[in-house]
Design a protein around this motif. Sequence first.
Motif, PDB file in Angstrom:
ATOM      1  N   VAL A 183       3.730   5.271   8.321  1.00 39.78           N
ATOM      2  CA  VAL A 183       2.710   4.461   7.675  1.00 39.78           C
ATOM      3  C   VAL A 183       2.616   3.128   8.412  1.00 39.78           C
ATOM      4  O   VAL A 183       3.637   2.564   8.830  1.00 39.78           O
ATOM      5  CB  VAL A 183       3.029   4.259   6.178  1.00 39.78           C
ATOM      6  CG1 VAL A 183       4.369   3.587   5.959  1.00 39.78           C
ATOM      7  CG2 VAL A 183       1.907   3.493   5.487  1.00 39.78           C
ATOM      8  N   SER A 184       1.409   2.624   8.566  1.00 38.92           N
ATOM      9  CA  SER A 184       1.186   1.345   9.222  1.00 38.92           C
ATOM     10  C   SER A 184      -0.049   0.698   8.610  1.00 38.92           C
ATOM     11  O   SER A 184      -0.792   1.343   7.858  1.00 38.92           O
ATOM     12  CB  SER A 184       1.011   1.527  10.731  1.00 38.92           C
ATOM     13  OG  SER A 184      -0.115   2.336  11.008  1.00 38.92           O
ATOM     14  N   ARG A 185      -0.258  -0.551   8.926  1.00 37.52           N
ATOM     15  CA  ARG A 185      -1.430  -1.241   8.399  1.00 37.52           C
ATOM     16  C   ARG A 185      -1.927  -2.260   9.398  1.00 37.52           C
ATOM     17  O   ARG A 185      -1.152  -2.784  10.211  1.00 37.52           O
ATOM     18  CB  ARG A 185      -1.119  -1.920   7.055  1.00 37.52           C
ATOM     19  CG  ARG A 185      -0.135  -3.054   7.120  1.00 37.52           C
ATOM     20  CD  ARG A 185       0.285  -3.493   5.711  1.00 37.52           C
ATOM     21  NE  ARG A 185      -0.834  -4.032   4.952  1.00 37.52           N
ATOM     22  CZ  ARG A 185      -0.832  -4.155   3.613  1.00 37.52           C
ATOM     23  NH1 ARG A 185       0.231  -3.774   2.922  1.00 37.52           N
ATOM     24  NH2 ARG A 185      -1.884  -4.669   3.004  1.00 37.52           N
TER      25      ARG A 185
ATOM     26  N   MET B 265       0.839  -1.196   0.000  1.00 36.30           N
ATOM     27  CA  MET B 265       0.000   0.000   0.000  1.00 36.30           C
ATOM     28  C   MET B 265       0.874   1.246   0.000  1.00 36.30           C
ATOM     29  O   MET B 265       1.936   1.270   0.624  1.00 36.30           O
ATOM     30  CB  MET B 265      -0.904   0.006   1.223  1.00 36.30           C
ATOM     31  CG  MET B 265      -1.873  -1.155   1.298  1.00 36.30           C
ATOM     32  SD  MET B 265      -3.045  -1.175  -0.068  1.00 36.30           S
ATOM     33  CE  MET B 265      -3.954   0.339   0.265  1.00 36.30           C
TER      34      MET B 265
ATOM     35  N   THR C  46       8.869  -0.438   5.225  1.00 34.86           N
ATOM     36  CA  THR C  46       8.262   0.851   4.885  1.00 34.86           C
ATOM     37  C   THR C  46       9.266   1.707   4.126  1.00 34.86           C
ATOM     38  O   THR C  46      10.486   1.542   4.272  1.00 34.86           O
ATOM     39  CB  THR C  46       7.805   1.617   6.140  1.00 34.86           C
ATOM     40  OG1 THR C  46       8.914   1.788   7.017  1.00 34.86           O
ATOM     41  CG2 THR C  46       6.691   0.888   6.862  1.00 34.86           C
TER      42      THR C  46
ATOM     43  N   ASN D  72      -3.960  -5.594   8.822  1.00 35.96           N
ATOM     44  CA  ASN D  72      -4.541  -6.487   7.816  1.00 35.96           C
ATOM     45  C   ASN D  72      -5.844  -7.119   8.296  1.00 35.96           C
ATOM     46  O   ASN D  72      -6.686  -7.495   7.480  1.00 35.96           O
ATOM     47  CB  ASN D  72      -3.538  -7.557   7.407  1.00 35.96           C
ATOM     48  CG  ASN D  72      -2.434  -6.998   6.518  1.00 35.96           C
ATOM     49  OD1 ASN D  72      -2.552  -5.898   5.963  1.00 35.96           O
ATOM     50  ND2 ASN D  72      -1.338  -7.734   6.398  1.00 35.96           N
TER      51      ASN D  72
ATOM     52  N   CYS E  81      -4.560   7.095  -1.150  1.00 31.51           N
ATOM     53  CA  CYS E  81      -3.942   5.795  -0.903  1.00 31.51           C
ATOM     54  C   CYS E  81      -4.099   4.950  -2.164  1.00 31.51           C
ATOM     55  O   CYS E  81      -5.004   5.184  -2.982  1.00 31.51           O
ATOM     56  CB  CYS E  81      -4.520   5.092   0.315  1.00 31.51           C
ATOM     57  SG  CYS E  81      -6.176   4.462   0.138  1.00 31.51           S
TER      58      CYS E  81
ATOM     59  N   GLY F 226       3.729  -5.454   6.333  1.00 26.75           N
ATOM     60  CA  GLY F 226       3.919  -4.346   7.259  1.00 26.75           C
ATOM     61  C   GLY F 226       5.324  -4.235   7.794  1.00 26.75           C
ATOM     62  O   GLY F 226       5.642  -3.296   8.533  1.00 26.75           O
TER      63      GLY F 226
ATOM     64  N   VAL G 159      -5.087   0.780   6.077  1.00 25.08           N
ATOM     65  CA  VAL G 159      -3.744   1.340   6.153  1.00 25.08           C
ATOM     66  C   VAL G 159      -3.863   2.758   6.693  1.00 25.08           C
ATOM     67  O   VAL G 159      -4.851   3.447   6.445  1.00 25.08           O
ATOM     68  CB  VAL G 159      -3.042   1.310   4.782  1.00 25.08           C
ATOM     69  CG1 VAL G 159      -3.780   2.162   3.757  1.00 25.08           C
ATOM     70  CG2 VAL G 159      -1.592   1.740   4.892  1.00 25.08           C
ATOM     71  N   TYR G 160      -2.862   3.162   7.465  1.00 25.43           N
ATOM     72  CA  TYR G 160      -2.890   4.457   8.140  1.00 25.43           C
ATOM     73  C   TYR G 160      -1.673   5.287   7.748  1.00 25.43           C
ATOM     74  O   TYR G 160      -0.619   4.754   7.395  1.00 25.43           O
ATOM     75  CB  TYR G 160      -2.868   4.260   9.658  1.00 25.43           C
ATOM     76  CG  TYR G 160      -3.975   3.384  10.178  1.00 25.43           C
ATOM     77  CD1 TYR G 160      -3.742   2.032  10.425  1.00 25.43           C
ATOM     78  CD2 TYR G 160      -5.238   3.893  10.426  1.00 25.43           C
ATOM     79  CE1 TYR G 160      -4.743   1.209  10.907  1.00 25.43           C
ATOM     80  CE2 TYR G 160      -6.256   3.080  10.909  1.00 25.43           C
ATOM     81  CZ  TYR G 160      -6.003   1.744  11.147  1.00 25.43           C
ATOM     82  OH  TYR G 160      -7.009   0.931  11.613  1.00 25.43           O
TER      83      TYR G 160
END
Length: 124
Positions: free
Chosen positions: A70-72, A34, A58, A74, A96, A55, A79-80
Amino acid sequence: QVQLVESGGGLVQAGDSLRLSCAASGRTFSNYAMGWFRQAPGKERDFVAAISWSGRSTTYADSVKGRFAVSRDNAKNTVYLQMNSLKPEDTGVYYCAASPQPWTTNEERRYDDWGQGTQVTVSS
């Protein structure tokens, strides 16, 4: 195809923080890397950050390193993008995007599916 919906944008002052979210539906979210991109008024869309399918990896644009994360999740198909110490030059529409390859990439052409974008405005 992956459907993506961003949220969390808004008007903030320089130095403030915002967290953007991108909710995915459709194909298996965990199969996709992402990315986040942004487009300032009158400018081309630029890469901001990317995260691998797991994840664990990055990548960031130099302009946001140390300020954005950035993080996710699942399990939540989300995704953030945590944005701290915001600057006026961070203003733009944030998108995104989903890439079918598992590793991070800053190449826009590697991303097949895009959200509609969320506006972030940082006042000085």
